[in-house]
Scaffold this motif. Sequence first.
Motif, PDB file in Angstrom:
ATOM      1  N   ASP A  22      37.339  81.940  49.438  1.00 29.45           N
ATOM      2  CA  ASP A  22      38.001  83.246  49.540  1.00 29.45           C
ATOM      3  C   ASP A  22      38.612  83.650  48.208  1.00 29.45           C
ATOM      4  O   ASP A  22      38.547  84.807  47.805  1.00 29.45           O
ATOM      5  CB  ASP A  22      39.118  83.184  50.598  1.00 29.45           C
ATOM      6  CG  ASP A  22      38.529  83.206  52.008  1.00 29.45           C
ATOM      7  OD1 ASP A  22      37.328  83.526  52.119  1.00 29.45           O
ATOM      8  OD2 ASP A  22      39.262  82.885  52.966  1.00 29.45           O
ATOM      9  N   TYR A  23      39.216  82.647  47.550  1.00 28.38           N
ATOM     10  CA  TYR A  23      39.869  82.883  46.266  1.00 28.38           C
ATOM     11  C   TYR A  23      38.858  83.437  45.262  1.00 28.38           C
ATOM     12  O   TYR A  23      39.110  84.441  44.586  1.00 28.38           O
ATOM     13  CB  TYR A  23      40.445  81.559  45.784  1.00 28.38           C
ATOM     14  CG  TYR A  23      41.104  81.548  44.424  1.00 28.38           C
ATOM     15  CD1 TYR A  23      42.222  82.339  44.151  1.00 28.38           C
ATOM     16  CD2 TYR A  23      40.628  80.708  43.420  1.00 28.38           C
ATOM     17  CE1 TYR A  23      42.833  82.285  42.918  1.00 28.38           C
ATOM     18  CE2 TYR A  23      41.234  80.635  42.185  1.00 28.38           C
ATOM     19  CZ  TYR A  23      42.347  81.435  41.929  1.00 28.38           C
ATOM     20  OH  TYR A  23      42.957  81.375  40.714  1.00 28.38           O
ATOM     21  N   ASP A  58      34.733  75.003  51.015  1.00 25.72           N
ATOM     22  CA  ASP A  58      36.170  75.088  51.262  1.00 25.72           C
ATOM     23  C   ASP A  58      36.564  76.562  51.363  1.00 25.72           C
ATOM     24  O   ASP A  58      36.407  77.331  50.404  1.00 25.72           O
ATOM     25  CB  ASP A  58      36.928  74.410  50.127  1.00 25.72           C
ATOM     26  CG  ASP A  58      38.414  74.385  50.392  1.00 25.72           C
ATOM     27  OD1 ASP A  58      38.853  73.611  51.257  1.00 25.72           O
ATOM     28  OD2 ASP A  58      39.139  75.172  49.747  1.00 25.72           O
ATOM     29  N   THR A  69      39.425  78.171  51.511  1.00 20.57           N
ATOM     30  CA  THR A  69      40.462  78.679  50.610  1.00 20.57           C
ATOM     31  C   THR A  69      39.881  78.984  49.234  1.00 20.57           C
ATOM     32  O   THR A  69      40.103  80.066  48.677  1.00 20.57           O
ATOM     33  CB  THR A  69      41.589  77.639  50.468  1.00 20.57           C
ATOM     34  OG1 THR A  69      42.000  77.240  51.764  1.00 20.57           O
ATOM     35  CG2 THR A  69      42.760  78.202  49.705  1.00 20.57           C
ATOM     36  N   THR A  70      39.126  78.020  48.695  1.00 20.11           N
ATOM     37  CA  THR A  70      38.536  78.217  47.377  1.00 20.11           C
ATOM     38  C   THR A  70      37.513  79.350  47.415  1.00 20.11           C
ATOM     39  O   THR A  70      37.483  80.207  46.527  1.00 20.11           O
ATOM     40  CB  THR A  70      37.843  76.915  46.907  1.00 20.11           C
ATOM     41  OG1 THR A  70      38.723  75.824  47.136  1.00 20.11           O
ATOM     42  CG2 THR A  70      37.490  76.974  45.454  1.00 20.11           C
ATOM     43  N   HIS A  83      37.233  86.888  46.673  1.00 19.79           N
ATOM     44  CA  HIS A  83      38.225  87.950  46.610  1.00 19.79           C
ATOM     45  C   HIS A  83      38.401  88.427  45.166  1.00 19.79           C
ATOM     46  O   HIS A  83      38.366  89.616  44.876  1.00 19.79           O
ATOM     47  CB  HIS A  83      39.552  87.423  47.174  1.00 19.79           C
ATOM     48  CG  HIS A  83      40.676  88.403  47.104  1.00 19.79           C
ATOM     49  ND1 HIS A  83      40.864  89.373  48.066  1.00 19.79           N
ATOM     50  CD2 HIS A  83      41.659  88.570  46.184  1.00 19.79           C
ATOM     51  CE1 HIS A  83      41.921  90.087  47.744  1.00 19.79           C
ATOM     52  NE2 HIS A  83      42.419  89.625  46.601  1.00 19.79           N
ATOM     53  N   LYS A  97      38.147  72.280  39.530  1.00 18.31           N
ATOM     54  CA  LYS A  97      39.148  72.858  40.432  1.00 18.31           C
ATOM     55  C   LYS A  97      40.476  72.135  40.281  1.00 18.31           C
ATOM     56  O   LYS A  97      40.472  70.933  40.055  1.00 18.31           O
ATOM     57  CB  LYS A  97      38.673  72.696  41.879  1.00 18.31           C
ATOM     58  CG  LYS A  97      37.512  73.579  42.243  1.00 18.31           C
ATOM     59  CD  LYS A  97      37.349  73.593  43.733  1.00 18.31           C
ATOM     60  CE  LYS A  97      36.061  72.886  44.131  1.00 18.31           C
ATOM     61  NZ  LYS A  97      35.860  72.819  45.566  1.00 18.31           N
ATOM     62  N   PRO A  98      41.612  72.726  40.421  1.00 17.44           N
ATOM     63  CA  PRO A  98      41.778  74.171  40.603  1.00 17.44           C
ATOM     64  C   PRO A  98      41.732  74.880  39.254  1.00 17.44           C
ATOM     65  O   PRO A  98      42.125  74.313  38.263  1.00 17.44           O
ATOM     66  CB  PRO A  98      43.185  74.257  41.213  1.00 17.44           C
ATOM     67  CG  PRO A  98      43.900  73.063  40.687  1.00 17.44           C
ATOM     68  CD  PRO A  98      42.879  72.003  40.437  1.00 17.44           C
ATOM     69  N   PHE A  99      41.260  76.107  39.264  1.00 15.98           N
ATOM     70  CA  PHE A  99      41.158  76.844  38.007  1.00 15.98           C
ATOM     71  C   PHE A  99      41.850  78.190  38.156  1.00 15.98           C
ATOM     72  O   PHE A  99      42.000  78.698  39.259  1.00 15.98           O
ATOM     73  CB  PHE A  99      39.684  77.049  37.640  1.00 15.98           C
ATOM     74  CG  PHE A  99      38.849  77.457  38.814  1.00 15.98           C
ATOM     75  CD1 PHE A  99      38.816  78.788  39.235  1.00 15.98           C
ATOM     76  CD2 PHE A  99      38.118  76.519  39.531  1.00 15.98           C
ATOM     77  CE1 PHE A  99      38.055  79.155  40.332  1.00 15.98           C
ATOM     78  CE2 PHE A  99      37.365  76.887  40.631  1.00 15.98           C
ATOM     79  CZ  PHE A  99      37.334  78.212  41.043  1.00 15.98           C
ATOM     80  N   ALA A 100      42.272  78.727  37.042  1.00 11.43           N
ATOM     81  CA  ALA A 100      42.823  80.077  37.057  1.00 11.43           C
ATOM     82  C   ALA A 100      41.646  81.012  37.256  1.00 11.43           C
ATOM     83  O   ALA A 100      40.548  80.741  36.757  1.00 11.43           O
ATOM     84  CB  ALA A 100      43.515  80.366  35.738  1.00 11.43           C
TER      85      ALA A 100
END
Lengths: 457, 247
Positions: free
Chosen positions: B38-39, B33, B35-36, B42, B125-128
């Motif tokens: 990259d998150y 995924d 988005t995940t 990054h 997921k989702p996690f901080a």
Amino acid sequence: MNTLWKSTPMRMALALVALFWVVSLLSLGGSYLVIRQSLEDAISADLEQNMAGFRAAPSAGALAALISAEAAATDPDERILSYLAPDGRHYGNALIARSNDGFRILRKNTGRAPSDETYLILSATLHGGQLSLATSLSRIGDLRETFVNILLLSLLPTMVIALGFGVLIARRSAQRLKAVEGTLDRLTRGDLSARTPVLSGWSDDISTIGTSVDRMAKAQQASVSALKQVSADIAHDLKTPIQRVAMLLRQLSGTPDLGPKAQVLAEKAAEETDGIVATFQSLLQIAQIEGGSPKARFQPVDLAALAQTFTEVYEPAAEDSQHQLVLELPKSGPTIVNGDKGLLGQVFANLIENALRHTPPGSRIDITIARTADQVKLTVADNGPGVPAEERLNVLRRLYRLEQSRTTPGNGLGLSLVSVIADLHDAKLELASNAPGLAVSLTFTATGPGAGAGKAD
Amino acid sequence: MHQPINKTKAALEKGSPATAFGDVMKILVIEDDATTGDYIAHGLREEGHTVDLVPDGRDGLIRATTADYDVLVIDRMLPGLDGMSIVKTLRGAKNRTPVLFLTSLGGVDDRIDGLNAGADDYLVKPFAFGELSARVAALARRPKLKDEETTLQAGDLTMDLIRRKVTRNDTEIDLLPREFALLEHLLRRKGRVQTRTMLLEAVWDISFDPQTNVVETHISRLRAKVDKPFESELIKTVRGAGYRIES
């Protein structure tokens, strides 16, 4: 046995027996009366004809000779001839006292028969004396006896057969009704997989009802599972976008060149998504538990140890909100059940959090583990406002929230989750009044040493 | 597919909470995924780590076996080859690189399945990001834990593990057993962030996240005894992540 008399087939059998009795009594009684009447008529006609024969005698002497001759050949039990001559002498096979002329009934002890015999007597004045002719009415008595015998012979076996048959059918119907009733009970309790067991013997209206109940249950089960599938599909389809949104918002809130205001907004939005994620997590978890897959990894779990851990975990939080947590464990005996430790922990967490959330400061929350021969009972009870009796089943429903607690945090899934976890563990979940407050308890079958004999798992 | 390596230490020096997560590591992220992926990539690069992001399971396995990584972050559901198979294959080939498993919402059994397959840790997921970062750091440092020590120290605080005594500035601090366990856990991982869920798992053996912030209440009790009577604060809050005792 009491219910047997109340059953429809039994009542119908009794009613039929009664009806048969009444009809038979009326018809047999009627025939008896008619036959008796004609028999009596025949006897009187016979007597009159006889009398007419004697009237033909020319003198009292001739009559007396005639009487004596006939009397000698006549059994007085059947027929009596008695002539009181004008000179006071008596001729005949028995004496009939002087009386008025005409017909009368006489009861006379013959001395031989054990019972009285009844005679119909015709008296007439002939040549200055009185001639009385009598015929025994024993034939009429015999007739009555015959009718009574017919009545008894036909009615008693009928009654016995009808009652026996009634009991048999009532028993069988009761069994069938019980089977249908049991199925309906299970359906009412929410077990939509319940079906009427195959009813032995010939099919009847009850087996038709059983088939209809099964058809209804099948349709309901299909629609419920379709509904569940739809909710699971929705949850499944939405979870990836929600995950992405949560991550994007977190990434956004951490962007350094974002203004402080925008940063706060992004953080708030991220926190909101946490709530959505928690609700989704619970919904998906409930769906998965209902699927039964966690059962494969059941292992012995000590409920007392778990209760201790969770009481300890929530102790400071309870203290902060001015609640009192009181733990009570059994003094002896193992408190081990077969289950999923993580899910059972969640039961404690949800019940304690629920109690903390829905009771005012100063309330007391009792966490109790009790043990009987083959059961371990976990109870979380508070002395808060409680849940009204009519709402107790509703609070187990997914996303349901009481009017009074709309403003408190929570998503209305805590108790639903407890409910499906209880089902998974075959534990009995009970919501009761703690007078005042709510007492939620789960009763598990104990395993391991000390558990009831013969309870193999 | 192959992301450029970002080795700037700028993020570390900026003083953001994430900078203190530890040494620079080489991390492989296998996540389909975007988005995940990259998150994660990054965030980890911001902390100064070297990150390779691969969206396909088969490519991920090849890369994990050919290059030497400090930590592998692997999504459970992947095209090509799923996460479980990657971990099993790696462990079968005696590759002991620590693995953090990522899984989607709603999995009850996933955690145990993942750990059984040979993953070292597990995250839903989702996690901080702080959660992921703390767990990655914990994995990379795992073998360096010293269990044979009999005393733990941080600043002017000393914990005697044999006599089970805690003193600060020669003043004895009376702790409840769980408070002692909590402090011991933080002291043993001095300088590293421990998240709420990590503490719940380690100290209470609870593997789900209760809605009430129970860890915070325990930390505040511990602080009232360990920090409040003294001048300096030993137990620090790392915003968006967890708690840490400074080394």
